[in-house]
Design a protein around this motif. Sequence first.
Motif, PDB file in Angstrom:
ATOM      1  N   VAL A   1       8.766   7.287   2.883  1.00  0.00           N
ATOM      2  CA  VAL A   1       9.871   7.617   1.819  1.00  0.00           C
ATOM      3  C   VAL A   1       9.830   8.990   1.227  1.00  0.00           C
ATOM      4  CG1 VAL A   1      10.883   6.864  -0.413  1.00  0.00           C
ATOM      5  CG2 VAL A   1       9.542   5.179   0.952  1.00  0.00           C
ATOM      6  N   THR A   2      10.912   9.626   1.307  1.00  0.00           N
ATOM      7  CA  THR A   2      10.960  11.209   1.067  1.00  0.00           C
ATOM      8  C   THR A   2      11.774  11.587  -0.282  1.00  0.00           C
ATOM      9  OG1 THR A   2      10.950  11.736   3.387  1.00  0.00           O
ATOM     10  CG2 THR A   2      11.665  13.562   1.754  1.00  0.00           C
ATOM     11  N   TYR A   3      11.117  12.224  -1.250  1.00  0.00           N
ATOM     12  CA  TYR A   3      11.701  12.258  -2.440  1.00  0.00           C
ATOM     13  C   TYR A   3      12.323  13.764  -2.737  1.00  0.00           C
ATOM     14  CZ  TYR A   3       9.259   8.073  -3.490  1.00  0.00           C
ATOM     15  OH  TYR A   3       8.700   6.632  -3.381  1.00  0.00           O
ATOM     16  N   GLY A   4      13.231  13.861  -3.467  1.00  0.00           N
ATOM     17  CA  GLY A   4      13.715  15.324  -3.744  1.00  0.00           C
ATOM     18  C   GLY A   4      12.817  15.770  -5.070  1.00  0.00           C
ATOM     19  N   GLU A   5      13.302  17.093  -5.359  1.00  0.00           N
ATOM     20  CA  GLU A   5      12.600  17.807  -6.613  1.00  0.00           C
ATOM     21  C   GLU A   5      12.901  17.128  -7.815  1.00  0.00           C
ATOM     22  OE1 GLU A   5      13.490  21.451  -6.693  1.00  0.00           O
ATOM     23  OE2 GLU A   5      12.636  22.039  -4.980  1.00  0.00           O
ATOM     24  N   ASP A   6      14.076  16.196  -7.974  1.00  0.00           N
ATOM     25  CA  ASP A   6      14.315  15.337  -9.260  1.00  0.00           C
ATOM     26  C   ASP A   6      13.686  14.189  -8.994  1.00  0.00           C
ATOM     27  OD1 ASP A   6      15.722  14.037  -7.092  1.00  0.00           O
ATOM     28  OD2 ASP A   6      17.664  14.416  -8.111  1.00  0.00           O
ATOM     29  N   GLY A   7      12.849  13.896  -8.043  1.00  0.00           N
ATOM     30  CA  GLY A   7      12.036  12.760  -8.256  1.00  0.00           C
ATOM     31  C   GLY A   7      12.777  11.319  -7.695  1.00  0.00           C
ATOM     32  N   ASN A   8      13.932  11.659  -7.282  1.00  0.00           N
ATOM     33  CA  ASN A   8      14.735  10.514  -6.835  1.00  0.00           C
ATOM     34  C   ASN A   8      14.583  10.333  -5.070  1.00  0.00           C
ATOM     35  OD1 ASN A   8      15.951   9.837  -9.092  1.00  0.00           O
ATOM     36  ND2 ASN A   8      17.552  11.445  -8.794  1.00  0.00           N
ATOM     37  N   VAL A   9      14.783   9.056  -4.555  1.00  0.00           N
ATOM     38  CA  VAL A   9      14.591   8.856  -3.115  1.00  0.00           C
ATOM     39  C   VAL A   9      15.460   9.585  -2.567  1.00  0.00           C
ATOM     40  CG1 VAL A   9      14.421   7.090  -1.099  1.00  0.00           C
ATOM     41  CG2 VAL A   9      13.334   6.768  -3.476  1.00  0.00           C
ATOM     42  N   GLN A  10      15.309  10.394  -1.383  1.00  0.00           N
ATOM     43  CA  GLN A  10      16.217  10.971  -0.341  1.00  0.00           C
ATOM     44  C   GLN A  10      16.456  10.363   0.704  1.00  0.00           C
ATOM     45  OE1 GLN A  10      15.540  15.310  -0.250  1.00  0.00           O
ATOM     46  NE2 GLN A  10      16.865  15.708  -1.964  1.00  0.00           N
ATOM     47  N   ASP A  11      15.229   9.825   1.219  1.00  0.00           N
ATOM     48  CA  ASP A  11      15.515   9.058   2.552  1.00  0.00           C
ATOM     49  C   ASP A  11      14.453   8.121   2.721  1.00  0.00           C
ATOM     50  OD1 ASP A  11      16.465   9.029   5.450  1.00  0.00           O
ATOM     51  OD2 ASP A  11      14.581   9.925   5.847  1.00  0.00           O
ATOM     52  N   GLU A  12      14.641   7.053   3.381  1.00  0.00           N
ATOM     53  CA  GLU A  12      13.746   6.222   3.859  1.00  0.00           C
ATOM     54  C   GLU A  12      13.688   5.887   5.280  1.00  0.00           C
ATOM     55  OE1 GLU A  12      13.392   3.387  -0.421  1.00  0.00           O
ATOM     56  OE2 GLU A  12      13.724   2.608   1.454  1.00  0.00           O
TER      57      GLU A  12
ATOM     58  N   VAL B   1       1.005  -1.136   0.098  1.00  0.00           N
ATOM     59  CA  VAL B   1      -0.009  -0.128  -0.121  1.00  0.00           C
ATOM     60  C   VAL B   1       0.897   1.088   0.027  1.00  0.00           C
ATOM     61  CG1 VAL B   1      -1.721   1.371   1.115  1.00  0.00           C
ATOM     62  CG2 VAL B   1      -1.794  -1.140   1.160  1.00  0.00           C
ATOM     63  N   THR B   2       0.707   1.947  -0.839  1.00  0.00           N
ATOM     64  CA  THR B   2       1.190   3.507  -1.026  1.00  0.00           C
ATOM     65  C   THR B   2       0.501   4.307  -0.985  1.00  0.00           C
ATOM     66  OG1 THR B   2       3.188   2.467  -2.484  1.00  0.00           O
ATOM     67  CG2 THR B   2       2.885   4.891  -2.414  1.00  0.00           C
ATOM     68  N   TRP B   3       0.619   5.528   0.222  1.00  0.00           N
ATOM     69  CA  TRP B   3      -0.230   6.586   0.561  1.00  0.00           C
ATOM     70  C   TRP B   3       0.550   7.917   0.374  1.00  0.00           C
ATOM     71  CZ3 TRP B   3      -4.923   5.102   3.245  1.00  0.00           C
ATOM     72  CH2 TRP B   3      -5.951   5.700   3.205  1.00  0.00           C
ATOM     73  N   GLY B   4       0.424   8.724  -0.476  1.00  0.00           N
ATOM     74  CA  GLY B   4       0.911  10.080  -0.774  1.00  0.00           C
ATOM     75  C   GLY B   4       0.506  10.779   0.178  1.00  0.00           C
TER      76      GLY B   4
ATOM     77  N   ASN C   1       5.793   9.701   0.902  1.00  0.00           N
ATOM     78  CA  ASN C   1       5.025   8.790   0.673  1.00  0.00           C
ATOM     79  C   ASN C   1       4.927   7.753   1.881  1.00  0.00           C
ATOM     80  OD1 ASN C   1       3.637   9.414  -1.658  1.00  0.00           O
ATOM     81  ND2 ASN C   1       5.066   8.106  -3.128  1.00  0.00           N
ATOM     82  N   ALA C   2       4.030   7.260   2.414  1.00  0.00           N
ATOM     83  CA  ALA C   2       3.774   6.055   3.099  1.00  0.00           C
ATOM     84  C   ALA C   2       3.925   4.805   2.712  1.00  0.00           C
ATOM     85  CB  ALA C   2       2.881   6.245   4.537  1.00  0.00           C
ATOM     86  N   GLU C   3       4.714   3.820   2.978  1.00  0.00           N
ATOM     87  CA  GLU C   3       4.467   2.473   2.605  1.00  0.00           C
ATOM     88  C   GLU C   3       4.207   1.450   3.384  1.00  0.00           C
ATOM     89  OE1 GLU C   3       7.172   1.490  -0.348  1.00  0.00           O
ATOM     90  OE2 GLU C   3       7.130   3.492  -1.450  1.00  0.00           O
TER      91      GLU C   3
END
Length: 339
Positions: free
Chosen positions: A290-301, A255-258, A264-266
């Motif tokens: 999961v936190t994403y940067g402006e470029d769409g890449n994962v920054q932190d989990e 389950v992915t919840w934005g 996102n929470a997964e």
Amino acid sequence: MKKKYTFMASVLMLALMAGCGKEDETTTATTTEATTEATEQETTEEVVGGDELANPWVDITEEEAVGKCPRLFAAPEGAENVKWSYMDDKEKNQPIVQLVFTMDGTEYTERAQMGGEAADISGMYYDWTHTEDVTYSKWGDGNMTGKVYSYAEDDVVKAMMATGFDVEIGINYSLSATGDDLNGLDIQAVMDQTYIDRDAVEGSIKVKDSDDSTEAVGGEEDGQNPVMNIIGKYGCDRATMTIECQGKDEAKINVTWGSSAFENAEWNMVGVFDTTTNTVNYKDCEKKVVTYGEDGNVQDEKVEYTDGTGSIKVNDDYSLTWTDDKEHIADGSKFVFAN
């Protein structure tokens, strides 16, 4: 005296020529050695420093493949070198399942993908020299239509492809083959030979009896994981639930919840499907943010917990209700089938 001088001069010249020849040979050998070393170094650097593309196909078992796509084909009788794999399609959010096998000396590649409209998923890029509309005798109860393509050079067929589309639930199929001489190959017949009735999605997972109560059908008794009847993606507001088969009676759920544009929470869990209540009961659920940067890449989990419990129930209208014992984040919310 003159002759002696000439003789001595000739000897001296021969010695100089011999010396030059030896020097050239040494120089040549040294140059060749250096060139070889330079080439080897360059090749090594190219391999080590170059960007090698990762293989997107992941090897899986047939059981795992069935859990990724309903109404899946099977290797025909007499097939050899059978290999299953899949590739994620981020654009359609549905995996492409692939079967490779050899039969009668010809290697075939068959693919299937659920969701969307009719499309070519074969990966075959030829200027086809012949195209024919066909209707398969086994797929779709004898009603599935498709096309057969062939590519020939000097009247010798080098490549063939058969495609089909299940209009009922939206699955694309392709079967392709290449070879030095495929003249006489009936790829439509081979496509029909790969059909198998897996009872994947044949209507509902429940039937109504005379007193209007619900009775579960399917399960280990007929050799099929009952979760096959509910695999796919479901949506609820900003949440997406994906269900796959695992083992004989388990469901693998994500389950992915934005919560925002950059977070996102997964939740990831595995549970057993209870055919008497049409409910998946799970434990040891992992939740992470999961936190994403402006470029769409994962920054932190960040994993918040790994001991979540709860259940997912299949309702009469085939929607899903998620009960989260840990946070009660989705109590009462219905997830509706998307694809």
